[in-house]
Design an enzyme around this catalytic site. Structure first.
Site, short mmCIF file in Angstrom:
data_model
loop_
_atom_site.label_atom_id
_atom_site.label_comp_id
_atom_site.label_asym_id
_atom_site.label_seq_id
_atom_site.Cartn_x
_atom_site.Cartn_y
_atom_site.Cartn_z
N LYS A 1 0.84 -1.20 0.00
CA LYS A 1 0.00 0.00 0.00
C LYS A 1 0.88 1.25 0.00
O LYS A 1 0.60 2.22 -0.70
CB LYS A 1 -0.95 -0.03 1.20
N ASP B 1 -11.55 1.86 3.30
CA ASP B 1 -11.79 0.42 3.13
C ASP B 1 -13.29 0.14 2.93
O ASP B 1 -13.66 -0.94 2.49
CB ASP B 1 -11.33 -0.34 4.39
N GLN C 1 -4.98 -2.25 9.21
CA GLN C 1 -4.72 -3.55 8.58
C GLN C 1 -5.28 -4.68 9.45
O GLN C 1 -4.98 -4.75 10.64
CB GLN C 1 -3.21 -3.72 8.36
#
Ligand code: NDP
Length: 286
Positions: free
Chosen positions: A54, A121, A98
């Site tokens: 990322k 997300d 994460q």
């Protein structure tokens, strides 16, 4: 059947290149640099790779990235404190925690604490709800990436029979809502579905997201169907990655199919980057 293999790596590179161009313009014309904050708790090796990827994608496109690598002993409250700081930071447009988090951390509390306007997300209930009622919000990256793959490959969705295998919150359910938004006729299946091969065989588009290596065999697929394989499984014998679809036997029956690796996988990061750009634009107007 003349099977077309959908190249997710190529399409994700195109999306990232488009974003790189738009970002350069945003920086030079508006002085705004999209910024993604990524939080990693603990030292899970796979998560470390995902976070690094990322960061690399941010660098490539021209975003600012901030990585917070916290020890596994971090408490829920400490994590909430950091998220609170990032929620309030006007320079930060996207916040990503994460997963998986260490088991002592209250994952639901953490994810729900992220400002929905920075939830790139798309996991926050506000964004899930927005998708459900057709309002603007962030859409979970993997299903959003699948829509891009289909559209950019020229697959028509409207009016088609679509069967989704799997009903998780991050893939199956948002996928169903997105296909519905694109006017497909959608069936969602799961582990309790009766006659799964029969249901799948009706489909013009099959999307498999179950997490079981090569479970979807040629008997599930109608001649000429489009098959999207979300699964990422490791073949115990060869150690190689494989999908939920028995690719060798299914591919010859399909009009389009995604390979694993190189299909859906690369799209997830590309859509995360797109969400981050969109967030920067929305915050400019806020
Ligand atoms: P989950 O384990 O959360 O959900 C799996 C779903 O599949 C459940 O709804 C389950 O049904 C259903 N299922 C399991 N076995 C069967 C079966 N034999 N027949 C029918 N349905 C079945 O998985 P995720 O949705 O998180 O992930 C699915 C796969 O996609 C995994 O391989 C994962 O690694 C991969 N993935 C890939 C991503 C990418 O970027 N390419 C991103 C996210 C996931 P029930 O609800 O009844 O238990």
């Amino acid at each position: 059947m003349d099977t077309k293999i959908i190249d997710g790596k190529l399409i994700s590179d195109q999306i990232k290149e488009e974003l790189r161009e738009k970002t350069a313009k945003l920086i030079s014309e508006k002085g705004v640099t999209p910024c993604l904050a990524v939080i990693l708790v603990g030292e899970d090796p796979a998560s470390q790779v995902y976070v690094r990827n990322k960061e690399k994608a941010c660098e490539k496109i021209g975003y600012k990235s901030m990585a917070y690598k916290l020890p596994a002993s971090t408490s829920t409250d400490e994590l909430l404190e950091l998220i609170d700081k990032l929620n309030k930071d006007k320079e930060v447009h996207g916040i990503l925690v994460q997963l998986p988090l260490p088991s002592h951390i209250d994952e639901k509390k953490v994810l729900n604490f992220i400002d929905p306007s920075k939830d790139v997300d798309g996991f926050h209930p506000m964004n899930v709800g927005a998708l459900c009622i057709g309002e603007e919000g962030f859409v979970s990256c993997t299903p959003a990436g699948i829509i891009e793959l289909l559209k950019r490959s020229g697959v028509e969705i409207a009016g088609k029979e679509c069967v989704i295998i799997g009903r998780s919150n991050i893939v199956g359910k948002p996928m169903a809502l997105l296909m519905l938004r694109e006017n497909a006729t959608v069936t969602v299946t799961h582990s309790k579905t009766k006659d799964l091969p029969g249901v799948c065989k009706r489909a013009d588009i099959v999307i498999a997201a179950i997490g079981k290596a090569k479970a979807i065999t040629a008997d599930y697929i109608k001649e000429g169907a489009v098959v999207i394989d979300v699964g990422i499984n490791r073949n115990e014998e060869t150690g190689k990655l494989c999908g939920d679809v028995d690719y060798e036997n299914v591919a010859p029956k399909c009009s389009y199919i995604t390979p694993v690796p190189g299909g859906v996988g690369p799209m997830t990061i590309a859509m995360l980057m797109k969400n981050c750009y969109d967030s920067a634009i929305r915050h400019m107007g806020a």
